[in-house]
Every structure is written in structure tokens, then in C-alpha cells.
Design a protein around this motif. Sequence first.
Motif, PDB file in Angstrom:
ATOM      1  N   PRO B 515       0.704  -1.201   0.121  1.00 22.70           N
ATOM      2  CA  PRO B 515       0.124  -0.084   0.397  1.00 22.70           C
ATOM      3  C   PRO B 515       0.821   1.049  -0.334  1.00 22.70           C
ATOM      4  O   PRO B 515       1.951   1.390   0.398  1.00 22.70           O
ATOM      5  CB  PRO B 515      -0.545   0.013   1.357  1.00 22.70           C
ATOM      6  N   SER B 516       0.929   2.478  -0.947  1.00 23.88           N
ATOM      7  CA  SER B 516       1.518   3.286  -0.764  1.00 23.88           C
ATOM      8  C   SER B 516       0.317   4.383  -0.372  1.00 23.88           C
ATOM      9  O   SER B 516      -1.190   4.588  -0.187  1.00 23.88           O
ATOM     10  CB  SER B 516       2.213   3.290  -2.222  1.00 23.88           C
ATOM     11  N   PRO B 517       0.534   5.703  -0.013  1.00 22.23           N
ATOM     12  CA  PRO B 517       0.198   6.585   0.368  1.00 22.23           C
ATOM     13  C   PRO B 517      -0.970   7.169  -0.931  1.00 22.23           C
ATOM     14  O   PRO B 517      -2.277   7.306  -1.126  1.00 22.23           O
ATOM     15  CB  PRO B 517       0.963   7.835   0.894  1.00 22.23           C
ATOM     16  N   ARG B 518      -0.565   7.142  -2.111  1.00 21.27           N
ATOM     17  CA  ARG B 518      -0.502   7.702  -3.573  1.00 21.27           C
ATOM     18  C   ARG B 518      -2.447   6.901  -3.631  1.00 21.27           C
ATOM     19  O   ARG B 518      -3.379   7.138  -4.361  1.00 21.27           O
ATOM     20  CB  ARG B 518      -0.283   7.475  -4.539  1.00 21.27           C
ATOM     21  N   MET B 519      -2.429   5.225  -3.026  1.00 22.63           N
ATOM     22  CA  MET B 519      -3.186   4.708  -3.015  1.00 22.63           C
ATOM     23  C   MET B 519      -4.965   5.439  -2.153  1.00 22.63           C
ATOM     24  O   MET B 519      -5.936   4.782  -2.624  1.00 22.63           O
ATOM     25  CB  MET B 519      -3.155   3.528  -3.022  1.00 22.63           C
ATOM     26  N   GLN B 520      -4.480   5.686  -1.533  1.00 26.95           N
ATOM     27  CA  GLN B 520      -5.721   6.848  -0.145  1.00 26.95           C
ATOM     28  C   GLN B 520      -6.435   7.134  -1.312  1.00 26.95           C
ATOM     29  O   GLN B 520      -6.347   7.493  -2.021  1.00 26.95           O
ATOM     30  CB  GLN B 520      -5.531   7.523   0.777  1.00 26.95           C
ATOM     31  N   TYR B 521      -8.113   6.741  -0.762  1.00 30.31           N
ATOM     32  CA  TYR B 521      -8.659   7.958  -1.717  1.00 30.31           C
ATOM     33  C   TYR B 521      -9.107   9.264  -1.174  1.00 30.31           C
ATOM     34  O   TYR B 521      -7.801   9.588  -0.097  1.00 30.31           O
ATOM     35  CB  TYR B 521     -10.040   7.601  -0.665  1.00 30.31           C
ATOM     36  N   THR B 522      -9.435  10.781  -2.218  1.00 32.63           N
ATOM     37  CA  THR B 522      -8.933  11.586  -2.023  1.00 32.63           C
ATOM     38  C   THR B 522      -9.896  12.342  -2.245  1.00 32.63           C
ATOM     39  O   THR B 522     -11.286  11.927  -2.545  1.00 32.63           O
ATOM     40  CB  THR B 522      -7.829  11.628  -3.911  1.00 32.63           C
ATOM     41  N   ALA B 523      -9.828  13.570  -2.106  1.00 31.24           N
ATOM     42  CA  ALA B 523     -11.075  14.642  -1.973  1.00 31.24           C
ATOM     43  C   ALA B 523     -12.292  14.621  -2.832  1.00 31.24           C
ATOM     44  O   ALA B 523     -13.214  14.271  -2.926  1.00 31.24           O
ATOM     45  CB  ALA B 523     -11.103  16.385  -2.192  1.00 31.24           C
TER      46      ALA B 523
END
Lengths: 289, 612, 215
Positions: B515-523
Motif C-alpha cells: 500500500p502506498s499513500p497515493r492509493m488513498q481515497y482523495t477528496a
Amino acid sequence: MKLELAGTIDVLIAFLLAPLLPGIINRVKAVCGGRRGQPLLQCYHDVIKLLKKGAVYSRTTSHVLRAGAVIAPAAMVAALLLLPVPGRRAVMSFTGDVVLWAYLLGVARFFTMAAALDTGSSFEGMGASREAFFSALCEPVLLLVLLLMGMHSSGGPVAALVAVALIIVLLSENSRIPFDDPNTHLELTMIHEVMVLDHGGPDFGFITYAAALKLWMYGMLFSAAAVLPVFRPEGWLPQTGVFLASMVVFAVIVGMVESLMARLRLTRVPQAILAGGALCVLAIAFALR
Amino acid sequence: MPIGAIVAIAGCIAGIIPALHVLVSALPVKHPAGILVDQLSAFFLFIILFVSALCALFAARTEKRPVTWFFFNLLVASMALTVCASDTILFLISWETMSLASFVLVIDGGARKASRDAGWIYFVATHIGTAFIIIMFMGLGAFPGANGGFATVALVCALIGFGTKAGMMPFHVWLPEAHPAAPGFVSALMSGVMIKTGIYGLLRAVTLAGGAPEWFGWLLIVAGLVSGVFGVVYALAQHDLKRLLAYHSVENIGIILLGLGTGFVGLSRGNTALAVLGLAGGLFHVLNHAVFKGLLFLGAGAVHHATGTREMDALGGLIKKMPWTAFTFLVGAVAISGLPPLNGFASEFMIYFGSFGVLRGGDMSLAGIAAVSVAGLALIGGLAAACFAKAFGIVFLGEPRTKQDQARPVTEAPPEAVLAMAVLAASCVLIALLAPLGIHLLAGPVSVVFAGGGIDIAQTKAELARAAGAYTGVAGIFALLLIFTALAALLRHVLLRGRRVEHSAVTWDCGYHLPSPRMQYTASSFAQPLVSFFRTVTGTLRAYERPTGYFPGLSRFSTRTGDLAWDKFFAPVFSAAAAQLGRLRFLQQGGIHLYVFMIMLALVALLIRVFW
Amino acid sequence: MLYETMMVVVILAGLVILGSSRIRMYIRMAALQGVVLGFLPLALERSLPAARTALLMAVAIVLKGVVFPWLFTRAMREMSVKRERSPIGGYSGAIIFGILAFILSLWLSNKWVLHPSLAGRTPEIAVPAALFTVLTGVYVIMTRKKALSQAIGYLVMENGVWIFGLSLAGEIPVLVELGMLLDVFVAVFVMGIATLKLQRGFGHMDADRLNELKG
């Protein structure tokens, strides 16, 4: 504002019996599906087991995740003080108390969504996003239902419309089947369950218990919507009897709906909620005449 | 601490005391120079001074330039004068000073073109508004006590003019441009306080016109619903934190207008409860919105200052580096979503309370209003909660979505700023808990508006006392909610004592092992279902380059949400106007003698006209 | 109470048509409306109907409850179209339209001054229900793309007119109603044939692609 200390007994009944409702629903589903199903008291076992465990937190999380698990049950308990058993008074009652009730559920939902985003998981973000969408659409329908129930209209078409609209809202809000699937913990279909993926131990026990309380409260609403237009029970024992019987009927109805219906496609969910809104508008038009 | 900040804070504190005195004692202060501080003025004056003082405190360490402080103080003073002026000319002068001072503060954001463009949009919008206000004053001055056509025109002009300042849809277009361009403490001041002078002006215009007819109430309700629902829908579609907050100001102005509208309809229908509670609810929300929106804009300013970006999709995880900002922002987010146990719920509850009371009366169209405002408020509340779960969750929670510490480390805001935000956050809690004791203070401002409308102060007080009964219950539940939360936390603490608690696991991502932070849900992804549901309104444009082939290269996805009112109405009108006015270019030759000649020509023409 | 319940059923059926994508559902709901409305004279008169009224009722019920659904179902099967695809405005939009149309109908019916002779007789919900049903039919014709759905929309519209006629006219003008029914019958028939031809000729029945006929 009026205080009714006798109402605390009803709150205690809710504390004791709330985890029974999911058990009955699951039993109904099992019977319909030709299975034996889990024990009726499964939810009690789950909660107790979870409360005995330790906890694992992701290093991404902050205090918000921990706060969410605490605020949700607290909001449910506070909300429970505002709902009466049909024919009786709630612990606290005042004009507009139902609005506060609905918004207390909103607090629990807000912090559950925040806790989901706190984990940084894209699955939980997805769940929070959908929960936010559907609950925002449900909110006006719920408020209109509460408004209509407060108008004390006679039976007939209005009561039926209100009851159906209420069922639509409560199925959506409690993540029941046509809207969400409470059993598929790991599928992309789900909404509510995916938000609590990273909760564990006592936190998850709290959340599970809070969900049971929420279902119980919607059951109380259903009971009021179904019983009060027909008759008003008098005396403590008959009131309690009618109430508990209507709760069982409620659980059976939810179980039957879950057995008979397939989950709606996500694009269909807003339409179903909007249809509930249309029913409310219709009911208001008839109730005012 | 810069001298400008000290002056601002000292001045505000010095002004708050007499304002509170007028509000409590109900003794208006009058001065022959065209100053009249009655309870309505005092109510707004208190809000202005309270929030301004905290905005000044917030920036006391970070803002050094005297120019900014000069215009900041000018803005505060002109706002205070605007709500105290009883004389039309004085009112207009201070109104104009307010507009100009805030204009300078908006374009002060630096040499960036975006700031200047935003400043010009604001400048034009505010002056169109002022033009309508002048028409309104001229109409009411030329035909005092007139009814029928003139009163109609005057009231509509008042709504457009003051509505532009307040940010009412569809005249809100300057808000989402100007608020992000200004520095944080200025946008807090503009959004929290300055737009409320529009509400104040609207109320004064109504009393000046001798009361509002029923259709005006309906108009306000419709305008309120449109602003409320579409404001929050647009807010959901934003990626820029301050733009999002600006659209929420539009939404909250909608709630305020909804309250005022139900109040005026109730007044002309002779329903005292609806009249008093609607108007009082609207006014109460003016106060509450000032508090939590000031708080949120200060928080956004702190985030911008610390990270150098307002783009939510680039932020994340700030709660670890800026715990105080995050906590106070959370308080503001819960408050603006109208959720218990904070003040946002307290004022929305007043409008609900009035609406629920109407249903027993049996008046069909009043019950219709009740249903419409209940459903509208609920929808707005639900959407606002969704939007602030997104704003708070994406900016402060999770992991940083991009590297943030490159230029300088991200740190907590300075202590003055934290103090300012903490005071506002504490106010959110205190206003909610003390509402049963304090709402009778609204009787003064309400009775000023209803003076001559058939509702005297005794009736107003009686209605508010009835509401105070319900508020006792609300505050009781609020307190219980806090107590239950503490008990549950205690229970958790007791349960976990002595057990194994792991704090450094990785977020479980369903078996995916990198998992990388870029995979998080965004606004954007969070709001996508809602935005695409409302896409007919928001007109969100998507640009999407799909990944193709077996070894896909970079793919791209972006959305842009314009503003329907701007794209479909103001932009075409302005470009058409520019094209037409371009024909007058021949007059602009650049030589001074020509201009003097033209001035003389105009003078002579006027003289001839006068003495004909 | 009976009359109100009937109106609720009719309005709900209209809402289902707005929100559904299945043509079979449209046929069923339109038939439901037709049958319920066929019994409307009973709810209005509260007594046994006169022979003429009974005849009208029988004709209406048989036509709308049996003949039309059968015709439509047959057409649907022959053309193997089951679903409406992507209507203009979407299904959520259709439901929102339904809510707004109902509020508009209520508002209009409040402004409507009924002839004094009808003041006490006509149930208050008649006018909004009728208006709403007509609007539903018009909306379906406007936004749905299959010719079959549009024909059903036409039928729904007629149901609305029927409510108007029965509830507002003091004495039911049998001839007028029968004539209207005949109109609808012919219309449905012609549309049925036309869509069938359309299907055979072009391999589809999307009415919005009829401009191919322009040559």
C-alpha cells in the motif's frame, strides 16, 4: 421539556435485547434459505468476545479512530433517551426531540466516516464515501417521516405510506439488503461494514453494539408507525407486550425482505431513497387534507 | 506583536462591552452624527468585534506588514460603522469603505494574477450590489411609506444588493474567487463576518420599507433553499480547501435566509411562533456561522501557511503534525454540519422547532413551508456532513498524499493562532450548552425587526421562553452525550488495561502487500458519487486519459467544476457588455485636455438642462 | 377513504413507471391504474351504479386491464425489447420530476376554483391526482426512447384524463368517455402496428432515431 424516569426501564430493555434483533433477522434468513443458521444470541457472543480482546491499531491512525468507536455508542445511548415505546413517554421529551434524535445518529455516522478515513485505506474511504452519499439523501426522507409521525394522523393510506417510507430509510441506514449487504465483509458491494475494517477488539465490540442499538431504535420507530395509527395500548404490561411483539414482527419483516430481494445496483440506491421521499410528499398531501 | 494587531484587539475588546450592554439592557445608544446602536446593531456589532479580535490575534505573529494591518483595521472599523449608522449617507460611505478595504486585502495576496483577477471580480460584484442598494435607498427615500410597485422594486433591489454582499445564489460568484485569494485571517473575517452585513442590511431595508409582504418571505425561502442546497453541492465538488469553505458560506447564508423567510411569512400570516422562531433562528445562525466559519477559515489559513498548498488532494495526515489545528478544525467541521453537541445544531434546531410547531395549526400552506424547510434543512445538513467528513478526513487524516516537508518542515501554527482557534472552538461548545440561558437575548434584535409588525416584545419573549424549554432538553442531551462519550472512553481504557495493544501495524488493505499513500481515497474520489448525482447542476467536467496496452504508461484523470451562475449568466453578460462598451473607446484618447473638455461639455449640458 | 386509497395506488403506479426501466413493469402499472380507475365510479357514488355506468366500467376495465396489456405484451415479445435504455434525464431525474410534478399539481389545484355545484362533491385529491397522472404520461412520452414506452405513456395520460372526467363531471357523459376509450384503442393499435413495422424495417424501435426516415 419533560422528564420521565420510568422510561429508563425501556432504555434498559433496549440495552439487554438490542443484540437479539440481528439474531432474529439472521434466523429468518436462514430458515428462508433452508439452513439452520447461527445461534439467536450470536451477536451477544460476538460483542462479549470482542470486549475480551486486546487491540491492534494501524500506525496511520490517530485519536480520531479511537474517538469514533467511543462516540458512536455514546450517541446511540443519548438518542435512546429520546425515543418512546408506543403509548408511553421517553425519558426526555420536548417539541422537536425527534430532530435531535436524527442528528445524534448523524454524529455517530460522521465520526464513523472520519474514523474510516483515518486509516488511509482506500476501501474504507470508499465505504465512507458511499455512506456519506446515501445517508445525505436519506436525511430529508427520515425527517419527513418523523414529521408525519408527529402529526398523529389517523390510519389509512397515510399511515401505510409513512410505514413504507420508513422501511426504505431504515433498510438503507442500517445497511440491510436491498441497499447494502451486512454479511459480505470483504466485497466492494458493501458500504457500512467496510468502514470498520480496521477496528478490532473492544472498539469493534462498541461499534457492533452501537449498530444493534441503532437497529433497535429504528425498530421502535417502526413499532410506533405501525401500532399507533391502529390503537393506543394502555397499561405497562400490554404496552410492553405489544411493543416486543411488534419488534419481533419488525425483525421478521427485515429478514423476509433480505431473503426475498437482491441487492440493488449502486446506481439504483438513490432512486429507491428518492422514491421514499416521493412517498413522504404524497403522505403529507393526504395528511393535510 | 505588530502595533496593528494590538490596536485591532484592543479596539474590539473596548467595543464589545458597550455592545453587550446595549444588547442586555435594551437601552439604545444615539449620537447626532447619524449613529444609532439599537439591539439589532448591537447584536451584529458584537459578532463583528468578537470574531475580528480573534482574527487579529490569529495573525499577530505571522503577518508583519503595516499596510495589511492598516486595511484590516479599516475593514473592521467600517463594518462596525456600517451596522451602527442610522443615516443613509453615513451607511453608504462606511459600506463603500468596507468594500474597498476588503478589496485591497484580497489583491494584497501578492503579485499573483489569480489574486488580482479574484480581486477584480469581487470589486465589480460588490459595486453592482452597491448600485442596487443605492437604487433601493433612492426609491425608499423618494417615496417613503410607499406601497405597491415602488415597495416591490425597492425590496427586490435590496435583496439583490445585500444578497450580493451576503453571497446569496446566484449572486455569490465573487465568494469562491475572493475568499481563497485573501490570506487566511482576512478570509475568516470576510466570510465569517463581512458577508453578514448583507443580512443586516436586508433586515434594515425591510424595516425601512415598513415590513415585508408575504411574497417577500416566500422569495427569501426559495433563495435560501437554492443557496443552501446548491451551495453545499458546489462545495462538495471543490478540491481547494478555501474554495470549499467559501461555497459553504453560500450554503449557510441559505440557511439564514430560510430562517428569515419563514419568519416573514409567519409574520404576515399572523403566526407568532413561526415568525419569532424563524427570524430568531436565522439571527442565531448568523452568530453561529460567524464563529465556526471564522474558525474553519483560520484553520485553513494555518494549513495553507504550514504546507503552502490549499489543494486537498495533495494533503493528508496533518493531524500528527498540527494536532491543535486539526482538533479545532474538527470542532468547526462538526459545528458547521449542524451536528450535536455544538452550536450549528442549536440554531438549525430553532428553525426546526418553529416548523414542527406549525403543523398543529392546520394551515395548509404554512404546513407546506414547514415540510419544505424541514426537508431542505435536513438535506443541507446531510450534504454538509458529507462535505466536512471529506474536508477534515482528507486534509488531516490518513497519510500525506504528497511529500510535504520539502521546503520547510510542517509545524503547528504559532501559539497566538492556536489560542484564537481554541477560543472559537470553545465558543462553539459554550454557545450550544448555554443556549437555554442565552436565547432570550435574541428577543431584542427580533423585536427591532418586527417593530410595527404586530408582534410586541412580550410575545417575542414568550415564544423564546417556550423554545428555551426545548433547549433545556437539547442542552441536557448535549451534556449527556459528552458524559457518555467520556464513560465509554473510560470503559475502553479499563478493558484494554494490561492487554496487548499494538500501535504500529499497517493499515489492512485486503491483502494487497504494497500500500502506498497515493492509493488513498482523495477528496475528488470521496465526493465522486454525490457530484456525479448532481452533475446536471454542477456541470463538472472530467478529463480522463485511460491506461492502455499491456504496459500502460501514465494515465491522467482530472475534474473541474465551474459555476453555473458564472458560466451561463455572468460571463456571457459581462463579455457582451465589454463588447458593447468597447465602442466607446474612441472617447479615450489619452490626452488630458480632451478629458477636461468633455467634463466641461457635460457641465455646460447640465447647466443648460437645469436652467432651461 | 376508498377514493383516497385508489388515488394513492394510481399515483404510486405512476411513480413506479417513472422510476422503472422494465417495459413489463410499465405495462403492469398502466394496467393497474386502468383497473383501479375502472372501479372509480363505485368510490364516487357509493351505491350500485346505473346500467350505463356499469357498462362504461366494464368496457374500461376489460380494455385497460386485459386487452391493452395483452397487446403491449405481445408487441414486447415480438420485438424482444424488455428494457428502456438511458432515458433523457435518468431515472433519478424522473423521480425528482415526479415529486415536483406532484407538488405543482397540489399548488395548481389549490388555485383552481371548482364550479360551485361540485364544491362539496368532488374529492379534493381528484384534481392533483389527475394532473399528476397526465404529467407523468407526458413526461414518459417526452423522455423514453422506445416507441412502446411512449405508447404506454399515452395510455397513462388517458388515465389522468379519465380521473378528471369522472370526478369533475357531475353526470358521466358516457358517449364522451366511450369515444375517448375508442380513441385510445385506435391509437394504441396504430402505435402497435407502427412500432412493429418500425422494428421490422429498421431493426430497432427507438423513436428518437425516426429522423432516419427523412431520407
